[in-house]
Design an enzyme around this catalytic site. Structure first.
Site, PDB file in Angstrom:
ATOM      1  N   GLU A 195       0.819  -1.203  -0.019  1.00 52.01           N
ATOM      2  CA  GLU A 195      -0.044  -0.058   0.041  1.00 52.01           C
ATOM      3  C   GLU A 195       0.992   1.024  -0.029  1.00 52.01           C
ATOM      4  O   GLU A 195       0.633   2.034   0.806  1.00 52.01           O
ATOM      5  CB  GLU A 195      -0.872   0.079   1.211  1.00 52.01           C
ATOM      6  CG  GLU A 195      -1.894  -1.272   1.194  1.00 52.01           C
ATOM      7  CD  GLU A 195      -3.225  -0.847   2.039  1.00 52.01           C
ATOM      8  OE1 GLU A 195      -2.952  -0.104   3.031  1.00 52.01           O
ATOM      9  OE2 GLU A 195      -4.218  -1.482   1.855  1.00 52.01           O
ATOM     10  N   GLU A 264      -6.488  -7.961  -0.828  1.00 51.01           N
ATOM     11  CA  GLU A 264      -7.159  -7.809   0.501  1.00 51.01           C
ATOM     12  C   GLU A 264      -8.583  -7.632   0.488  1.00 51.01           C
ATOM     13  O   GLU A 264      -8.908  -6.410   0.397  1.00 51.01           O
ATOM     14  CB  GLU A 264      -6.279  -6.667   1.496  1.00 51.01           C
ATOM     15  CG  GLU A 264      -4.848  -7.036   1.763  1.00 51.01           C
ATOM     16  CD  GLU A 264      -4.370  -6.084   2.757  1.00 51.01           C
ATOM     17  OE1 GLU A 264      -5.097  -5.334   3.335  1.00 51.01           O
ATOM     18  OE2 GLU A 264      -3.048  -5.744   2.690  1.00 51.01           O
TER      19      GLU A 264
HETATM   20  C1  GAL Z   1      -4.361  -2.902   4.940  1.00 51.90           C
HETATM   21  C2  GAL Z   1      -2.926  -3.239   5.264  1.00 51.90           C
HETATM   22  C3  GAL Z   1      -2.702  -4.661   5.974  1.00 51.90           C
HETATM   23  C4  GAL Z   1      -3.601  -4.364   7.156  1.00 51.90           C
HETATM   24  C5  GAL Z   1      -5.085  -3.973   6.823  1.00 51.90           C
HETATM   25  C6  GAL Z   1      -5.965  -3.795   8.245  1.00 51.90           C
HETATM   26  O1  GAL Z   1      -4.408  -1.524   4.518  1.00 51.90           O
HETATM   27  O2  GAL Z   1      -2.213  -3.590   3.887  1.00 51.90           O
HETATM   28  O3  GAL Z   1      -1.477  -5.120   6.272  1.00 51.90           O
HETATM   29  O4  GAL Z   1      -3.031  -3.840   7.943  1.00 51.90           O
HETATM   30  O5  GAL Z   1      -4.877  -2.828   6.239  1.00 51.90           O
HETATM   31  O6  GAL Z   1      -5.933  -5.081   8.881  1.00 51.90           O
END
Ligand code: GAL
Length: 742
Positions: A195, A264
């Protein structure tokens, strides 16, 4: 050589050559999908972070993931656990990355390896080793030579450290074990950075230069499989930019020849001490996934599929809880969470029935009403599959598609793998809910021994004294959560407050995260930050006597930050001012006087948490001392493991805040802090459809702490608790978790 045997050899060599070629697989991509051995694939993946469970749990977690319809497991690589000091590596036990990947390979699943090495992940310091912060001239995650390729020159050797070296090391480890798909292994994708877009924008040209350097560096490692950068719209070719979020159907890659990947898909959310528990309804998650696929997406990774536990002091934050359950389809303890797991399994099955159609055609989108649409994937080679969607959050729709009627519940998608039969609807959950219970075990903690810390923080060999207040991490280097700041306060017997029965007021400002204040060995009070307000100020009346008083401040770190631009520059600990009000002279500022510093607790230096701690420790024996409510107390007891296979947890009732160990293994930080928040509230993906809701307000954020079965012996297990505030360890219970379908 005779012609006959020569041709035999030739034949054998060809067989060997061909079989080697067959086991190696080529991974590429095109605009539709990741292409494995020439086949475009629709892939479901789930994040399982290897250090967040024990290696004894891995096989079963991966098998459950496979049974849930996943094709791949995704994990970050956690630099700070692997390289605790420069050049010294640890890949043992829970940190055995190769073993984890081989476990996934054995189950026949692929791997997405997110090397980072910045990972965020609610992990201590975002995965960076704390020593990295002290490399001269360093600035994290930007166009900074010390960060990218730091070279340390000692008398005889020069070692390249920093990001490039670690990335190289991990890639080389994988290559040495033939773990990339190009070598016949399971790794089909790798990630560099994490990110980065917000930082790139904040850092301007230096951010852009670093991002392009990182991409080029990764691609140059020649892994034979594609690289991704999540949430980085400028990811340069051939790196694929991917999406993270609750929804990703709005997302398109930055080039028309790249596939649409969702790295994600948030299955729930993490918790912070003092905050509520978050849950994501599976209907909304399934709807989001179906929306992504119907739009042309071809890879979905659930973050998290199994969240697990932040053992030891690996939780980031500050204030991230020890549990990283995440409301994931497999719960913290490795048990299946229904209906989330089962509903997603059915979704995967339905989408897989459409796979050929999805990868062979682009959707034709037809309107079926104001909120209703049909996405039809049809081609000669792939057959026909359709997704019928109703984006109306409130009412069921009746639609006609290919001369047939379909009922679409509000906010839902029906999947028709043959363009006729709806085999699945995202809003119709046909799976039973699991009922989770924490049941008593027969284990009892009979007799406790106690060891009290020195509340005066009396000086010893490790103490040093300087003028002024020092930043905590600079002193502890995160070897411990605790740093003592001690100074003297001289009070003349003529001070009027002594004669008027009043107390002066002490004010101590700390940059975080928590602090206990002791005057002459008595706890005067404590303050705790929150995730939102990390800085804390203690203000309270203090009982000073005539003559010399000893002011001891115990500053406590509760997980180092893991997110935000240049989070490495944030301070921890007491930087003042420290002032006393209400003296005859008015206000006395203690900030610049002499302060003594002591890193960590006495019990830590004596390894009280370990079964091998030195035997000369003066533990006070006997159960009656368990009622000792003195702050900063170590408690220990021995116990027998309960029979059975169910996952176990410690219920830390009766205690305040501290850390807990079993047989020398750290279960993590515990804290009986009550959740505040608005538990009637959800955040909405739409005005009416919750995507994430809050629970548990008015109760401790975390009541149970996972005890991996494999850490126990049948008898004589050592339980050690360090309690900061004072509490009654005899109230601790060992419970077992059961999940049954109702
Ligand atoms: C995303 C990040 C992950 C984790 C997630 C929240 O933005 O890439 O590593 O932090 O948020 O759980």
């Amino acid at each position: 050589m005779e012609a006959n045997s020569a041709s035999k050899w030739f034949f054998l060599c060809m067989v060997l050559f061909l079989s080697l070629q067959l086991t190696k697989c080529a991974v590429t991509y095109d605009r539709k999908a990741i292409v494995i051995n020439g086949q475009r694939r629709i892939l479901f993946s789930g994040s399982i972070h290897y250090p967040r469970s024990t290696h004894n749990m891995w096989e079963s977690l991966v098998q459950k993931a496979k049974d849930g319809g996943l094709d791949a497991i995704d994990t970050y690589v956690f630099w700070n656990v692997h390289e605790p000091s420069p050049g010294n590596y640890n890949f043992k036990g829970r940190y055995d990355l190769v073993r984890f990947i081989k476990t996934v390979q054995k189950a026949g699943l692929y791997v997405h390896l997110r090397i980072g090495p910045y990972v965020c992940a609610e992990w201590n310091f975002g995965g960076f080793p704390v020593w990295l912060k002290y490399v001269p001239g360093i600035s994290f995650r930007t166009d900074n030579e010390p960060f990218k390729v730091y070279v340390s020159v000692s008398v005889s050797v020069s070692v390249c450290l920093a990001m490039q070296k670690f990335t190289h090391k991990i890639v080389q480890m994988m290559k040495d074990e033939s773990l990339f798909a190009s070598q016949g292994g399971p790794i089909i994708l790798s990630q560099i950075e994490n990110e980065y877009e917000p930082e790139r924008k904040a850092f301007g040209p230096a951010g852009y230069a670093y991002m392009t350097w990182a991409a080029k560096m990764a691609v140059g490692l020649d892994t034979g499989v594609p690289w991704v950068m999540c949430k980085e719209d400028d990811a340069p070719d051939p790196v694929i930019n991917t999406c993270n979020g609750f929804y990703c159907d709005y997302f398109s890659p930055n080039k028309p020849y790249k596939p649409t990947l969702w790295t994600e898909a948030w299955s729930g959310w993490y918790t912070e001490f003092g905050g509520p528990i978050h849950q994501r309804p599976v209907e909304d998650l399934a709807f989001a996934v179906a929306r992504f696929i119907q739009k042309g997406g071809s890879f979905v990774n659930y973050y998290m599929y199994h969240g697990g536990t932040n053992f030891e002091r690996t939780a980031g934050g500050p204030f991230i809880t020890t549990s990283y359950d995440y409301d994931a389809p497999i719960d913290e303890y490795g048990l299946i969470r229904q209906p989330k797991y089962g509903h997603l399994k059915q979704l995967h099955k339905a989408i897989k029935l459409c796979e050929r159609a999805l990868v062979s055609a682009d959707p034709t989108i037809t309107s079926l009403g104001t909120y209703e649409k049909a996405y039809v994937f049809s081609s000669k080679s792939g057959g026909c599959a359709a997704f019928l969607s109703n984006y109306n959050p409130r009412s069921t729709a009746s639609v006609t598609f290919n001369n047939q009627n379909y009922h679409l519940p509000p906010w839902s998608i029906s999947i028709l793998p043959d363009c006729k039969t709806a085999v699945f609807n995202t809003a119709k959950v046909g799976v039973q809910t699991s009922q989770v219970q924490m049941l008593p075990t027969k284990t009892e903690f009979h007799s406790w021994d106690t060891f009290n810390e020195d509340l005066l923080a009396a000086e010893d060999d490790s103490t040093f004294t300087v003028s002024g207040l020092l930043e905590q991490l600079n002193i502890t280097r995160d070897t411990t959560d605790y740093l003592w700041y001690t100074t003297s306060v001289d009070i003349s017997s003529s001070e009027s407050f002594l004669h008027q029965g009043q107390h002066p007021t002490l004010s101590v400002k700390s940059t975080g995260h928590a602090m206990h204040v002791f005057i002459n060995g008595h706890l005067s009070g404590s303050v705790f930050g929150t995730k939102e307000v990390v800085r804390v100020t203690f203000t309270g009346d203090v009982d000073l006597k005539a003559g010399r008083n000893r002011l001891s401040l115990l500053s406590i770190a509760v997980g180092l930050p893991n997110i935000g631009s240049h989070y490495e520059t944030r301070s921890t600990g007491i930087l003042g001012p420290v002032v006393i009000h209400g003296l005859d002279e008015g206000t006395r500022d203690l900030s610049w006087q002499k302060w003594s510093y002591k890193v960590g607790l006495k019990g830590e230096s004596m390894n009280l948490d370990s079964p091998n701690s030195i035997s000369s420790v003066d533990w006070v024996q006997g159960s009656q001392v368990a009622e000792n409510q003195q702050p900063l107390t170590w408690h220990k007891t021995h116990f027998e493991a309960p029979e059975g296979e169910e996952p176990l947890a410690l219920e830390m009732t009766g205690l305040g805040k501290g850390q807990v160990w079993i047989n020398g293994q750290s279960i993590g930080r515990y804290w009986n802090v009550y959740a505040i928040g608005n538990c009637s509230e959800c955040s909405y993906s739409d005005t009416f459809r919750p995507k994430k809701c809050q629970f548990g307000c008015g109760q401790p954020t975390q009541k149970w702490y996972h005890v991996p079965r494999s850490w126990l012996k049948p008898t004589n297990n050592l339980l050690v608790v360090f309690e900061e505030l004072g509490g009654d360890p005899s109230k601790i219970k060992l419970v077992k978790r059961s999940a049954t379908s109702i």
